[in-house]
Design a protein around this motif. Structure first.
Motif, PDB file in Angstrom:
ATOM      1  N   LEU A  31      -8.114  -3.604   0.141  1.00 17.96           N
ATOM      2  CA  LEU A  31      -8.302  -3.784  -1.430  1.00 17.96           C
ATOM      3  C   LEU A  31      -7.316  -4.693  -1.861  1.00 17.96           C
ATOM      4  O   LEU A  31      -7.664  -5.675  -2.615  1.00 17.96           O
ATOM      5  N   ALA A  32      -6.328  -4.655  -1.427  1.00 17.63           N
ATOM      6  CA  ALA A  32      -5.073  -5.670  -1.922  1.00 17.63           C
ATOM      7  C   ALA A  32      -5.331  -7.092  -1.686  1.00 17.63           C
ATOM      8  O   ALA A  32      -5.252  -8.091  -2.158  1.00 17.63           O
ATOM      9  N   TRP A  91       3.952   1.349  -1.014  1.00 20.26           N
ATOM     10  CA  TRP A  91       4.975   1.019  -2.169  1.00 20.26           C
ATOM     11  C   TRP A  91       6.510   1.024  -1.684  1.00 20.26           C
ATOM     12  O   TRP A  91       7.316   1.433  -2.538  1.00 20.26           O
ATOM     13  N   GLN A 107      -5.746   5.477   5.004  1.00 22.27           N
ATOM     14  CA  GLN A 107      -5.668   5.375   3.473  1.00 22.27           C
ATOM     15  C   GLN A 107      -4.721   4.034   3.406  1.00 22.27           C
ATOM     16  O   GLN A 107      -5.089   3.373   2.508  1.00 22.27           O
ATOM     17  N   LEU A 108      -3.787   3.817   4.244  1.00 20.58           N
ATOM     18  CA  LEU A 108      -2.848   2.868   3.987  1.00 20.58           C
ATOM     19  C   LEU A 108      -3.688   1.418   4.489  1.00 20.58           C
ATOM     20  O   LEU A 108      -3.645   0.444   3.617  1.00 20.58           O
ATOM     21  N   GLY A 115      -7.023   1.114   4.006  1.00 22.50           N
ATOM     22  CA  GLY A 115      -7.802   0.877   2.992  1.00 22.50           C
ATOM     23  C   GLY A 115      -6.986   0.131   1.621  1.00 22.50           C
ATOM     24  O   GLY A 115      -7.866  -0.616   1.157  1.00 22.50           O
ATOM     25  N   ARG A 116      -6.003   0.676   1.392  1.00 21.17           N
ATOM     26  CA  ARG A 116      -5.360   0.199   0.239  1.00 21.17           C
ATOM     27  C   ARG A 116      -5.103  -1.358   0.388  1.00 21.17           C
ATOM     28  O   ARG A 116      -5.054  -2.126  -0.339  1.00 21.17           O
ATOM     29  N   ALA A 117      -4.540  -1.682   1.835  1.00 22.97           N
ATOM     30  CA  ALA A 117      -4.183  -2.892   2.116  1.00 22.97           C
ATOM     31  C   ALA A 117      -5.360  -3.717   2.157  1.00 22.97           C
ATOM     32  O   ALA A 117      -5.324  -5.040   1.766  1.00 22.97           O
ATOM     33  N   ALA A 126       0.907  -1.056   0.114  1.00 22.94           N
ATOM     34  CA  ALA A 126       0.024  -0.008  -0.063  1.00 22.94           C
ATOM     35  C   ALA A 126       0.653   1.358   0.067  1.00 22.94           C
ATOM     36  O   ALA A 126       0.501   2.306  -0.567  1.00 22.94           O
TER      37      ALA A 126
END
Length: 323
Positions: A304-305, A239, A297-298, A300-302, A237
């Protein structure tokens, strides 16, 4: 047949995304319909079984075996009910119906939206007053919040999101990928049991050291791999890899929670600490309002991943899946 397995594997992957969509848009089901609430009521037996805190026994093997027995009975019931429901769906319903019903049953076994909203609510409460922030944080953590500073309130909230990203999402999804609905249900039972029983020493006038030992160790075992997967998802997330992670993660007494918490501390560049217990990334700066937003935010991205990778694994292993 492989074709049938592939069809139902796609349905299982779709069920995961249906569950994620329900979580995103609708949140948690009402308490009377929530399976975790039912688990909690069963585990509430512990408050009647745990011995008085004083005098506490240094070793209490009978209480340990009682705790293990109550846990195993509850876990077997949870697994059995989930297995029956899953089997009936797969044997009697078309793939599209399996996807819909399995998604509905899976959703209550994880809770990403509620976690994110509760953590962001801490920041919103801090904007009103420190006392309001402490009260909001008390909904997330079991520690005494009455003397925490504004910095410490933020640290605790960020730690809670990082730790519970694993407990409330990644781990249930991991066990769902391996064993379907029974796997996710058993993990949720184990994690709830640890939250309610897994204490050392006194709590609410009872000594939980030996009654809760089995529950605490079972949760440690079931969370070990997912906690490290959570680190990878957070790194993806952001990167970048959190340098120095292993050393920082081992500063906490838990074999699992330190990994996602240390990863979050290093990725944000902030210090996260529990007074008198540990300090992660001790040279980092104090977390700010922006760091609270960045944490969400991190996460949420995690999340999704996690959904993407879980779906790929489910479909890729269609030839030998349980469906």
């Amino acid at each position: 047949m492989l074709l049938q397995n592939l069809e139902y594997a796609i349905a299982v992957a779709a069920a995961l995304w249906i569950a994620l969509a329900i979580d995103r848009w609708l949140g948690e089901p009402p308490a009377p319909l929530h399976p975790v609430v039912w688990m909690g009521r069963y585990l509430g037996l512990g408050s009647r079984i745990a011995p008085p805190a004083y005098p506490a026994k240094p070793v209490d093997l009978p209480m340990f075996f009682i705790g293990a027995l109550v846990w195993c009975v509850g876990g077997a019931c949870v697994w059995g009910v989930a297995m029956v429901l899953q089997t009936l769906m797969v044997l009697s319903l078309p793939a599209w119906a399996v996807a819909l019903l399995l998604g509905l049953l899976l959703k209550p076994l994880f809770a990403w939206r509620m976690l994110r909203d509760e953590v962001l609510a801490v920041e919103a409460a801090l904007a009103v007053s420190l006392d309001a922030g402490r009260k909001q944080l008390a909904r997330l953590v079991s520690r005494d919040v009455s003397r925490l500073s504004e910095r410490e309130v933020r640290e605790s909230a960020i730690e809670s999101l990082a730790e519970n990203l694993n407990d409330s999402l990644v781990a249930p999804v991991f066990w769902f990928v391996l064993f379907g609905l029974p796997g996710a249900a058993l993990y949720r039972f184990a994690n709830t049991a640890d939250a309610m029983w897994g204490y050392r020493g006194e709590r609410n006038g009872r000594d939980w050291t030996w009654l809760g030992k089995w529950a605490a160790r079972a949760d440690d075992v079931l969370s070990w791999v997912p906690a490290r997967i959570t680190v990878g998802l957070l790194a993806l997330a952001a990167w970048r890899w959190p340098t120095g992670l292993s050393e920082e993660a081992r500063r906490t007494p838990s074999p699992n929670s330190g990994w996602p918490m240390a990863a979050m501390a290093l990725l944000l560049g902030v210090r996260l600490a529990k007074p008198g217990v540990y300090a992660l990334n001790a040279e980092g700066r104090a977390p700010s309002t922006l760091d609270m937003q960045r944490t969400a935010q991190l996460g949420g991205r995690a999340a999704l991943a996690a959904g993407v990778f879980a779906s790929l694994v489910i479909v890729a292993t269609a030839g030998w899946r349980w469906v």
